[in-house]
Design a protein around this motif. Sequence first.
Motif, PDB file in Angstrom:
ATOM      1  N   HIS A   3       0.741  -1.284   0.012  1.00 12.73           N
ATOM      2  CA  HIS A   3      -0.193   0.047  -0.008  1.00 12.73           C
ATOM      3  C   HIS A   3       0.688   1.100   0.087  1.00 12.73           C
ATOM      4  CE1 HIS A   3      -2.582  -3.198   1.902  1.00 12.73           C
ATOM      5  NE2 HIS A   3      -3.367  -2.738   0.746  1.00 12.73           N
ATOM      6  N   GLN A   4       2.267   1.201  -0.109  1.00 15.95           N
ATOM      7  CA  GLN A   4       3.083   2.371  -0.314  1.00 15.95           C
ATOM      8  C   GLN A   4       3.168   3.253   0.774  1.00 15.95           C
ATOM      9  OE1 GLN A   4       0.507   1.487  -3.423  1.00 15.95           O
ATOM     10  NE2 GLN A   4       2.435  -0.007  -3.372  1.00 15.95           N
ATOM     11  N   TRP A   5       3.160   2.487   2.046  1.00 16.40           N
ATOM     12  CA  TRP A   5       3.588   3.229   3.133  1.00 16.40           C
ATOM     13  C   TRP A   5       5.214   3.278   3.105  1.00 16.40           C
ATOM     14  CZ3 TRP A   5       1.021   2.389   8.360  1.00 16.40           C
ATOM     15  CH2 TRP A   5      -0.172   2.855   8.570  1.00 16.40           C
ATOM     16  N   SER A   6       5.493   4.504   3.281  1.00 18.12           N
ATOM     17  CA  SER A   6       6.912   4.934   3.137  1.00 18.12           C
ATOM     18  C   SER A   6       7.811   5.388   4.304  1.00 18.12           C
ATOM     19  CB  SER A   6       7.045   6.021   2.143  1.00 18.12           C
ATOM     20  OG  SER A   6       6.524   5.623   0.925  1.00 18.12           O
ATOM     21  N   TYR A   7       8.687   4.861   4.469  1.00 21.14           N
ATOM     22  CA  TYR A   7       9.789   5.062   5.850  1.00 21.14           C
ATOM     23  C   TYR A   7      11.057   5.687   5.315  1.00 21.14           C
ATOM     24  CZ  TYR A   7       6.532   1.681   7.386  1.00 21.14           C
ATOM     25  OH  TYR A   7       5.022   0.945   7.820  1.00 21.14           O
ATOM     26  N   ASP A   8      11.600   6.363   6.098  1.00 24.49           N
ATOM     27  CA  ASP A   8      12.853   7.032   5.615  1.00 24.49           C
ATOM     28  C   ASP A   8      13.795   5.888   6.144  1.00 24.49           C
ATOM     29  OD1 ASP A   8      13.466   7.646   8.039  1.00 24.49           O
ATOM     30  OD2 ASP A   8      13.360   9.765   7.970  1.00 24.49           O
ATOM     31  N   LEU A   9      15.220   6.298   5.845  1.00 25.21           N
ATOM     32  CA  LEU A   9      16.209   5.364   6.101  1.00 25.21           C
ATOM     33  C   LEU A   9      16.386   5.105   7.548  1.00 25.21           C
ATOM     34  CD1 LEU A   9      18.580   5.761   3.037  1.00 25.21           C
ATOM     35  CD2 LEU A   9      16.632   4.346   3.470  1.00 25.21           C
ATOM     36  N   THR A  10      15.889   6.130   8.671  1.00 23.94           N
ATOM     37  CA  THR A  10      16.068   6.023   9.928  1.00 23.94           C
ATOM     38  C   THR A  10      14.821   4.855  10.606  1.00 23.94           C
ATOM     39  OG1 THR A  10      14.686   8.025  10.388  1.00 23.94           O
ATOM     40  CG2 THR A  10      16.979   8.307  10.003  1.00 23.94           C
ATOM     41  N   GLY A  11      13.959   4.699   9.523  1.00 23.87           N
ATOM     42  CA  GLY A  11      12.761   3.687   9.923  1.00 23.87           C
ATOM     43  C   GLY A  11      11.473   4.678  10.356  1.00 23.87           C
ATOM     44  N   LYS A  12      11.705   6.013  10.112  1.00 17.60           N
ATOM     45  CA  LYS A  12      10.432   6.726  10.365  1.00 17.60           C
ATOM     46  C   LYS A  12       9.531   6.995   9.393  1.00 17.60           C
ATOM     47  CE  LYS A  12       9.505  11.921  11.185  1.00 17.60           C
ATOM     48  NZ  LYS A  12      10.037  13.385  11.309  1.00 17.60           N
ATOM     49  N   LEU A  13       8.035   6.835   9.683  1.00 19.47           N
ATOM     50  CA  LEU A  13       7.084   6.483   8.791  1.00 19.47           C
ATOM     51  C   LEU A  13       6.802   8.105   8.292  1.00 19.47           C
ATOM     52  CD1 LEU A  13       4.852   5.312   7.275  1.00 19.47           C
ATOM     53  CD2 LEU A  13       3.136   5.619   9.343  1.00 19.47           C
ATOM     54  N   VAL A  14       6.948   8.108   6.771  1.00 20.06           N
ATOM     55  CA  VAL A  14       6.960   9.706   6.372  1.00 20.06           C
ATOM     56  C   VAL A  14       5.766   9.860   5.411  1.00 20.06           C
ATOM     57  CG1 VAL A  14       9.375  10.058   6.623  1.00 20.06           C
ATOM     58  CG2 VAL A  14       8.617   9.038   4.599  1.00 20.06           C
ATOM     59  N   MET A  59      -4.950   8.039   4.884  1.00 26.56           N
ATOM     60  CA  MET A  59      -5.280   8.044   6.343  1.00 26.56           C
ATOM     61  C   MET A  59      -6.000   9.349   6.755  1.00 26.56           C
ATOM     62  SD  MET A  59      -4.496   4.905   6.562  1.00 26.56           S
ATOM     63  CE  MET A  59      -4.527   4.551   8.161  1.00 26.56           C
ATOM     64  N   PRO A  60      -6.489   9.337   7.972  1.00 28.58           N
ATOM     65  CA  PRO A  60      -7.202  10.395   8.360  1.00 28.58           C
ATOM     66  C   PRO A  60      -6.305  11.599   8.902  1.00 28.58           C
ATOM     67  CG  PRO A  60      -7.791   8.690   9.753  1.00 28.58           C
ATOM     68  CD  PRO A  60      -6.841   8.087   8.811  1.00 28.58           C
ATOM     69  N   ASP A  61      -6.924  13.035   8.819  1.00 33.15           N
ATOM     70  CA  ASP A  61      -6.137  14.195   8.926  1.00 33.15           C
ATOM     71  C   ASP A  61      -5.300  14.257  10.385  1.00 33.15           C
ATOM     72  OD1 ASP A  61      -6.933  15.086   6.628  1.00 33.15           O
ATOM     73  OD2 ASP A  61      -8.575  16.289   7.637  1.00 33.15           O
ATOM     74  N   ASP A  62      -5.850  13.404  11.313  1.00 36.86           N
ATOM     75  CA  ASP A  62      -5.379  13.474  12.814  1.00 36.86           C
ATOM     76  C   ASP A  62      -4.461  12.178  13.037  1.00 36.86           C
ATOM     77  OD1 ASP A  62      -7.186  11.573  12.780  1.00 36.86           O
ATOM     78  OD2 ASP A  62      -8.109  12.323  14.571  1.00 36.86           O
ATOM     79  N   PHE A  63      -4.203  11.354  11.688  1.00 34.20           N
ATOM     80  CA  PHE A  63      -3.378  10.128  11.821  1.00 34.20           C
ATOM     81  C   PHE A  63      -1.980  10.401  12.577  1.00 34.20           C
ATOM     82  CE2 PHE A  63      -0.413   7.181   9.692  1.00 34.20           C
ATOM     83  CZ  PHE A  63      -0.845   5.974  10.300  1.00 34.20           C
ATOM     84  N   ASP A  64      -1.320   9.692  13.518  1.00 34.62           N
ATOM     85  CA  ASP A  64      -0.423   9.677  14.206  1.00 34.62           C
ATOM     86  C   ASP A  64       0.805   8.948  13.519  1.00 34.62           C
ATOM     87  OD1 ASP A  64       1.703  10.248  15.916  1.00 34.62           O
ATOM     88  OD2 ASP A  64       0.742   9.717  17.547  1.00 34.62           O
ATOM     89  N   PHE A  65       1.770   9.573  12.753  1.00 36.02           N
ATOM     90  CA  PHE A  65       2.836   8.775  12.014  1.00 36.02           C
ATOM     91  C   PHE A  65       3.663   8.515  13.032  1.00 36.02           C
ATOM     92  CE2 PHE A  65       0.953  10.770   8.468  1.00 36.02           C
ATOM     93  CZ  PHE A  65       1.423  10.177   7.505  1.00 36.02           C
TER      94      PHE A  65
END
Length: 420
Positions: free
Chosen positions: A115-126, A131-137
């Motif tokens: 579903h193309q969720w993407s993470y940077d190379l530190t593992g952070k969801l970017v 997803m909802p506007d108040d979605f907590d990445f």
Amino acid sequence: MNHPQPLSAHTLMVRDLLARRRPGYGLEAPFYLSEELFRADMEHIFGAHWIFVAVEPQIAEAGDYVTIDMGSRSILIVRSDDLQIRAFHNVCRHRGSRLCADRQGVLGNIVCPYHQWSYDLTGKLVHAKHMPDDFDFSDLNLRPVHVRSLLGLIFICLGDAPPQDFEQMATAMTPYLAPHQLQQCKVAAQVDLVENCNWKITMENNRECYHCLATHPELTVSLYEHGFGYKPDAHNADKLQGFQEILERSHARWEAMGLPSAEIDTLDERVTGFRTQRLPLDRCGQSQTLNTEVASKKLLADFVDPALGGLSFWTQPNSWHHFMSDHIISFSVLPITVGKTLVRTTWCVHKDAVEGVDYSVENLTAVWNATNDQDRRLVEESQIGIASGAYEPGPFSPFIEGLLDKFCNWYVQRLSALVR
């Protein structure tokens, strides 16, 4: 009042087998055949200890990654943009898809193929679309894995609290490994070999050379016959003494060059057990090749003398390494199933060595490709014999199987300490 829970039948079976192990003898058949024991190994050995998995030259640049599979687990190891080594469970935090299926490659971001969720190379969801506007990445970053590099040798630990004695090993081994400058190398070859046996049979076979003269003609070209164990008697006393004199002269020469050579052995004394020693090589004495000469004319680091013997480094529970003047070989043993094991062999040369000019891959890999295939046949026959129903543990030779005994000692100690 809380009462302790009764132990499961599985735990009682494992504890009983561990308690019955006779020092100086092999392990009983269930240790190699039982699915319950395999699950215990994956949880308490490969899930709780420092496991060697890769070398830094595999991820030399930002974005480079490798994946490591152990049983049902997959780990992603990546060089981030700040050039740090990071490790994560190779699992998307959305629906659990595996993130990277290839064994190695290059990434900009880590993008889930589902579903193309993407993470940077530190593992952070970017990025997570729809997803909802108040979605907590911040709650859904990749799950990290403990990772350490020992001068270019990459270890991971899947446990929440990794063994603290890694630093002791690093302190002891740094003077031995640093002169070879693995981090200034490149991977010249890597070969994966699947062996149809339990991982402990693979490791036990490595920890002894009782079988070497009869089965490894390519390897023993460069090994002194009396250097890997021998029962002393009146007929070989002169040869044993002769090897000891060669060893002492070689150690004195190498120590004078700033190359530590003396044995350190903590294989069954520490949680992170290890052993090292620099040993002379026979004939030309330069490298583990078919003619014992260097495989690469471009020596490692600033070495000018090619005859530096072989520095061996063993770690519990799953690796061994050979450092020479011209190349480095690392071996990682990774369980697949109770009766199937991956042996990954990696050859590294100086990063400026030119294939076809300074070295050929065929010559570089000839000895250990042959040796690994010979060992594969040996361990697979052992697995068949152990599964036959006629097997019972036999005694180890105190003269040539001491390191094998220490592997079994370490394994029994660690599993006994962790099985609850």
